[in-house]
Design a protein around this motif. Structure first.
Motif, mmCIF file in Angstrom:
data_model
loop_
_atom_site.group_PDB
_atom_site.id
_atom_site.type_symbol
_atom_site.label_atom_id
_atom_site.label_comp_id
_atom_site.label_asym_id
_atom_site.label_seq_id
_atom_site.Cartn_x
_atom_site.Cartn_y
_atom_site.Cartn_z
ATOM 1 N N PRO A 21 0.799 -1.235 0.000
ATOM 2 C CA PRO A 21 0.000 0.000 0.000
ATOM 3 C C PRO A 21 0.829 1.282 0.000
ATOM 4 O O PRO A 21 0.411 2.280 -0.579
ATOM 5 N N SER A 22 2.008 1.263 0.608
ATOM 6 C CA SER A 22 2.811 2.492 0.642
ATOM 7 C C SER A 22 3.345 2.838 -0.750
ATOM 8 O O SER A 22 3.389 4.014 -1.129
ATOM 9 N N VAL A 23 3.729 1.840 -1.529
ATOM 10 C CA VAL A 23 4.170 2.084 -2.907
ATOM 11 C C VAL A 23 2.978 2.543 -3.739
ATOM 12 O O VAL A 23 3.081 3.519 -4.489
ATOM 13 N N ASP A 24 1.859 1.862 -3.595
ATOM 14 C CA ASP A 24 0.658 2.241 -4.344
ATOM 15 C C ASP A 24 0.252 3.680 -4.035
ATOM 16 O O ASP A 24 -0.087 4.441 -4.941
ATOM 17 N N ALA A 25 0.319 4.064 -2.759
ATOM 18 C CA ALA A 25 -0.066 5.424 -2.363
ATOM 19 C C ALA A 25 0.878 6.460 -2.977
ATOM 20 O O ALA A 25 0.432 7.504 -3.462
ATOM 21 N N LEU A 27 2.654 6.179 -5.706
ATOM 22 C CA LEU A 27 2.429 6.250 -7.153
ATOM 23 C C LEU A 27 1.107 6.953 -7.469
ATOM 24 O O LEU A 27 1.037 7.740 -8.414
ATOM 25 N N THR A 28 0.091 6.703 -6.674
ATOM 26 C CA THR A 28 -1.201 7.355 -6.868
ATOM 27 C C THR A 28 -1.084 8.861 -6.642
ATOM 28 O O THR A 28 -1.766 9.653 -7.301
ATOM 29 N N ALA A 29 -0.193 9.254 -5.735
ATOM 30 C CA ALA A 29 0.021 10.677 -5.446
ATOM 31 C C ALA A 29 0.943 11.331 -6.477
ATOM 32 O O ALA A 29 1.326 12.490 -6.316
ATOM 33 N N ASN A 30 1.297 10.568 -7.508
ATOM 34 C CA ASN A 30 2.163 11.071 -8.587
ATOM 35 C C ASN A 30 3.551 11.486 -8.109
ATOM 36 O O ASN A 30 4.139 12.427 -8.652
ATOM 37 N N ALA A 31 4.064 10.781 -7.106
ATOM 38 C CA ALA A 31 5.444 11.025 -6.680
ATOM 39 C C ALA A 31 6.363 10.641 -7.829
ATOM 40 O O ALA A 31 6.065 9.707 -8.589
ATOM 41 N N PRO A 32 7.473 11.356 -7.998
ATOM 42 C CA PRO A 32 8.424 10.950 -9.036
ATOM 43 C C PRO A 32 8.856 9.493 -8.807
ATOM 44 O O PRO A 32 9.136 9.094 -7.672
ATOM 45 N N VAL A 33 8.889 8.734 -9.881
ATOM 46 C CA VAL A 33 9.187 7.304 -9.759
ATOM 47 C C VAL A 33 10.542 7.082 -9.098
ATOM 48 O O VAL A 33 10.683 6.191 -8.258
ATOM 49 N N VAL A 38 13.745 5.157 -4.346
ATOM 50 C CA VAL A 38 14.614 5.469 -3.211
ATOM 51 C C VAL A 38 13.919 5.111 -1.893
ATOM 52 O O VAL A 38 14.529 4.532 -0.994
ATOM 53 N N ALA A 39 12.634 5.436 -1.792
ATOM 54 C CA ALA A 39 11.883 5.156 -0.568
ATOM 55 C C ALA A 39 11.524 3.680 -0.412
ATOM 56 O O ALA A 39 11.350 3.197 0.712
ATOM 57 N N HIS A 40 11.425 2.966 -1.539
ATOM 58 C CA HIS A 40 10.991 1.558 -1.529
ATOM 59 C C HIS A 40 11.866 0.732 -2.476
ATOM 60 O O HIS A 40 11.386 0.235 -3.499
ATOM 61 N N PRO A 41 13.148 0.578 -2.158
ATOM 62 C CA PRO A 41 14.066 -0.087 -3.099
ATOM 63 C C PRO A 41 13.768 -1.567 -3.350
ATOM 64 O O PRO A 41 14.270 -2.122 -4.319
#
Length: 139
Positions: A21-25, A27-33, A38-41
């Motif tokens: 869910p943290s990766v999905d959130a 990406l849904t928030a349009n964070a730079p990939v 970096v946050a979820h290696p």
């Protein structure tokens, strides 16, 4: 001898990865990939998306490298989920798509750089995981 009525487990049961869910959130928030990586290696999905970004701008070797990392992170996730090197990894199960997309991106880049034997191996891997993957990704 009485007939065994218990179901026998498949030699290679399907593998269903847990959701992230943290990766999905992110990406849904349009964070730079790149920031998601970096946050979820350990996220094969984030690495696959980074490989796609590199591919889209014509950076084939970069795409290959990102996809290779996503592939290895995906293998780690699959093994942690009980995968034993073979068996279904269904495309229909959304959390599986990161590793499958990494495999696809690696195959695509391996074709582009004409890496001997790798495209065939990855095609076999993808078809063994789920024959729906290549058509779903437009191959």
């Amino acid at each position: 001898m009485p007939e065994n009525l218990l179901p026998t487990p498949s030699a290679n049961p399907e593998t269903l990865l847990p959701a992230d869910p943290s990766v999905d959130a992110a990406l849904t928030a349009n964070a730079p990939v790149a920031s998601v990586v970096v946050a979820h290696p350990s996220s094969s999905l984030a690495w696959a998306l980074l490989a796609d970004e590199a591919w889209e701008r014509g950076a084939t070797l970069e795409s290959y490298a990102y996809a290779r990392v996503g592939y290895h992170r995906g293998l780690d996730s699959l093994r942690k989920a009980g995968w034993r090197g073979a068996g279904a990894v269904p495309w229909s199960h959304e959390p599986n798509r990161g590793v499958l997309r990494s495999l696809f991106a690696l195959r695509r880049a391996a074709i582009a750089i004409e890496e001997p034997g790798e495209p065939e191996r990855l095609t076999e891997f993808l078809n063994g995981a789920d024959p729906a993957v290549l058509p779903a990704l437009g191959a």
